[in-house]
Design an enzyme around this catalytic site. Structure first.
Site, PDB file in Angstrom:
ATOM      1  N   ALA A   1      -4.844   2.404 -11.209  1.00  0.00           N
ATOM      2  CA  ALA A   1      -5.297   1.984  -9.881  1.00  0.00           C
ATOM      3  C   ALA A   1      -6.647   1.275  -9.963  1.00  0.00           C
ATOM      4  O   ALA A   1      -6.881   0.253  -9.317  1.00  0.00           O
ATOM      5  CB  ALA A   1      -5.400   3.201  -8.964  1.00  0.00           C
TER       6      ALA A   1
ATOM      7  N   ARG B   1      -0.500  11.273 -20.866  1.00  0.00           N
ATOM      8  CA  ARG B   1      -1.935  10.984 -20.743  1.00  0.00           C
ATOM      9  C   ARG B   1      -2.802  12.204 -21.022  1.00  0.00           C
ATOM     10  O   ARG B   1      -4.014  12.093 -21.090  1.00  0.00           O
ATOM     11  CB  ARG B   1      -2.239  10.432 -19.356  1.00  0.00           C
ATOM     12  CG  ARG B   1      -2.330  11.495 -18.272  1.00  0.00           C
ATOM     13  CD  ARG B   1      -2.277  10.939 -16.862  1.00  0.00           C
ATOM     14  NE  ARG B   1      -3.330  10.011 -16.514  1.00  0.00           N
ATOM     15  CZ  ARG B   1      -3.444   9.444 -15.310  1.00  0.00           C
ATOM     16  NH1 ARG B   1      -2.559   9.728 -14.366  1.00  0.00           N
ATOM     17  NH2 ARG B   1      -4.421   8.607 -15.046  1.00  0.00           N
TER      18      ARG B   1
ATOM     19  N   LYS C   1      -5.118   3.010   5.584  1.00  0.00           N
ATOM     20  CA  LYS C   1      -3.852   2.310   5.351  1.00  0.00           C
ATOM     21  C   LYS C   1      -2.741   2.970   6.144  1.00  0.00           C
ATOM     22  O   LYS C   1      -2.551   4.182   6.058  1.00  0.00           O
ATOM     23  CB  LYS C   1      -3.511   2.340   3.856  1.00  0.00           C
ATOM     24  CG  LYS C   1      -4.485   1.547   3.010  1.00  0.00           C
ATOM     25  CD  LYS C   1      -4.379   1.892   1.534  1.00  0.00           C
ATOM     26  CE  LYS C   1      -5.228   3.096   1.200  1.00  0.00           C
ATOM     27  NZ  LYS C   1      -5.490   3.281  -0.228  1.00  0.00           N
ATOM     28  N   LEU C   2      -2.002   2.165   6.917  1.00  0.00           N
ATOM     29  CA  LEU C   2      -0.908   2.680   7.742  1.00  0.00           C
ATOM     30  C   LEU C   2       0.448   2.186   7.229  1.00  0.00           C
ATOM     31  O   LEU C   2       1.421   2.163   7.986  1.00  0.00           O
ATOM     32  CB  LEU C   2      -1.103   2.246   9.207  1.00  0.00           C
ATOM     33  CG  LEU C   2      -2.432   2.619   9.859  1.00  0.00           C
ATOM     34  CD1 LEU C   2      -2.522   2.025  11.264  1.00  0.00           C
ATOM     35  CD2 LEU C   2      -2.611   4.141   9.918  1.00  0.00           C
ATOM     36  N   GLY C   3       0.515   1.759   5.964  1.00  0.00           N
ATOM     37  CA  GLY C   3       1.783   1.266   5.416  1.00  0.00           C
ATOM     38  C   GLY C   3       2.209  -0.015   6.129  1.00  0.00           C
ATOM     39  O   GLY C   3       1.383  -0.870   6.444  1.00  0.00           O
TER      40      GLY C   3
ATOM     41  N   GLU D   1       2.791  -0.618   9.043  1.00  0.00           N
ATOM     42  CA  GLU D   1       2.141  -0.826  10.353  1.00  0.00           C
ATOM     43  C   GLU D   1       0.801  -1.538  10.235  1.00  0.00           C
ATOM     44  O   GLU D   1       0.220  -1.926  11.243  1.00  0.00           O
ATOM     45  CB  GLU D   1       1.918   0.511  11.073  1.00  0.00           C
ATOM     46  CG  GLU D   1       3.126   1.012  11.831  1.00  0.00           C
ATOM     47  CD  GLU D   1       4.187   1.573  10.896  1.00  0.00           C
ATOM     48  OE1 GLU D   1       3.887   2.562  10.205  1.00  0.00           O
ATOM     49  OE2 GLU D   1       5.279   1.000  10.835  1.00  0.00           O
TER      50      GLU D   1
ATOM     51  N   GLY E   1       0.983  -0.139  -6.198  1.00  0.00           N
ATOM     52  CA  GLY E   1      -0.045  -1.189  -6.230  1.00  0.00           C
ATOM     53  C   GLY E   1      -0.395  -1.749  -4.869  1.00  0.00           C
ATOM     54  O   GLY E   1      -1.345  -2.510  -4.741  1.00  0.00           O
TER      55      GLY E   1
ATOM     56  N   ASP F   1      -3.831  -0.642  -3.853  1.00  0.00           N
ATOM     57  CA  ASP F   1      -4.862  -1.301  -4.663  1.00  0.00           C
ATOM     58  C   ASP F   1      -5.065  -2.736  -4.188  1.00  0.00           C
ATOM     59  O   ASP F   1      -6.198  -3.222  -4.112  1.00  0.00           O
ATOM     60  CB  ASP F   1      -4.469  -1.284  -6.148  1.00  0.00           C
ATOM     61  CG  ASP F   1      -4.223   0.129  -6.658  1.00  0.00           C
ATOM     62  OD1 ASP F   1      -4.918   1.053  -6.194  1.00  0.00           O
ATOM     63  OD2 ASP F   1      -3.341   0.314  -7.505  1.00  0.00           O
TER      64      ASP F   1
ATOM     65  N   ASP G   1       2.256  -3.815 -11.214  1.00  0.00           N
ATOM     66  CA  ASP G   1       1.294  -3.244 -10.272  1.00  0.00           C
ATOM     67  C   ASP G   1       0.289  -4.273  -9.789  1.00  0.00           C
ATOM     68  O   ASP G   1      -0.248  -4.162  -8.699  1.00  0.00           O
ATOM     69  CB  ASP G   1       0.528  -2.091 -10.938  1.00  0.00           C
ATOM     70  CG  ASP G   1       1.433  -0.905 -11.227  1.00  0.00           C
ATOM     71  OD1 ASP G   1       2.635  -0.990 -10.916  1.00  0.00           O
ATOM     72  OD2 ASP G   1       0.945   0.088 -11.767  1.00  0.00           O
TER      73      ASP G   1
END
Length: 327
Positions: free
Chosen positions: A42, A114, A234-236, A238, A268, A271, A307
């Protein structure tokens, strides 16, 4: 290449970049024979996005002294990142991840290798040669503090020093619950890091989990009360919600999302959104313009498999912004 930079970076990001193998075909990872090699992380997605827009971005991290570490270094340098603070760790390997090829916009299944990676051994010592006085901005996410106690100390140290030297700080919680000992630990640590930040960029469900508040207005209020000057949620599909006092007095509004006909891979998107908001605010845009740019670049990111492959350069961004209906 990194040695061509004489001046120290103006923007700094830090965290773990991993070598990613994306399945060539849909289906269970156990059935896939062929993969494409990419880079994932990210923090590097944001670094690459800002670099493509012309900012001088430094990357602080560790990679192993292995071919995957070399691949990451070469990829980031080819993207224009200043890798003078990317340290090679001879004791620990570079982290890897394998990602399914998802269908129809579903979240792809990912398997990580990782644990014990070079980047999980990051510590404040890795920041000892940073010129904090030269930094204009630091972008942080909630991933480094989840990797290890020493990486968490690095996150605190970097934000404290940046703040003391007058750099602006953006923070994307980027929740990875599986990396944390407990939800309570995650909440406490990330809210403490947010206290150092000027611009907080959570997704709505992340903000609800971290603050215990329900509405975008109240989630934002939690961080504004802690000292943030802007919260962009962030509202996706919307779009996004802004509440803050960047223009001198407090305002709040929602900015509609950009229509995307064909969602390829949702990884992504957040980001890309961060790249848009941060670059907009650093460019001196209004809060509304910065949120619109966040929506716009986030929408680019979900139309490609990788990404960060959808992140635009300055020329592409100008063309995209010209095409947008004005709000």
């Amino acid at each position: 290449m990194s040695h061509s930079f004489t001046n120290p970076p103006e923007v700094l990001t830090f965290g773990e970049a991993m070598t990613m193998f994306v399945a060539d075909s849909p289906g269970k990872l156990s059935d896939v024979e062929h993969f494409q090699r990419r880079i994932a992380g990210a923090d590097t997605n944001v670094a690459i996005g800002l670099s493509r827009l012309g900012f001088h971005v430094g990357w602080l991290s560790r990679v192993g002294s292995d071919s995957f570490g070399d691949f990451i270094r070469n990829t980031l340098e080819n993207e224009g990142l200043d890798c003078r603070h990317l340290h090679t760790d001879t004791q620990h390997p570079t982290g890897l991840l394998f990602k399914e090829r998802a269908l129809g916009g579903a979240d792809p299944k990912v398997e990580y290798f990782r644990r014990g990676s070079a980047a999980s051994h990051l510590s404040p010592q890795d920041a000892s040669d940073i010129d904090f006085g030269a930094l204009r901005h630091v972008h942080a996410t909630g991933i480094p503090p989840a990797l290890s106690a020493s990486a968490r100390e690095l996150a605190y140290h970097t934000l404290k020093e940046a703040r003391a030297n007058g750099a602006s700080i953006s923070f994307d919680p980027n929740l990875r619950p599986s990396l944390w000992a407990s939800e309570a630990d995650m909440r406490k640590t990330l809210n403490a890091l947010a206290m150092f930040s000027d611009w907080v960029l959570p997704g709505l469900s992340e903000g609800q989990l971290l603050t215990g508040q329900k509405t975008p207005y109240d989630v934002a209020g939690y961080y504004l009360d802690q000292g943030a000057s802007a919260v962009i949620i962030k509202l996706g599909p919307e779009g996004s919600y802004y509440r803050g006092n960047l223009g001198g007095q407090e305002e709040s509004f929602t900015v509609d999302g950009c229509h995307v006909a064909d969602v390829v891979d949702t990884v992504g998107a957040g980001d890309g959104f961060a790249v848009g908001v941060i670059s907009g605010l650093l460019d001196g845009c209004s809060a509304r313009q910065a949120a619109q740019r966040g929506n716009l670049i986030g929408a680019q990111a979900i139309q490609v498999v990788g990404d960060m492959e959808g992140l635009p350069n300055r020329q592409q961004l100008q063309a995209l912004e010209t095409d947008q209906p004005t709000a």
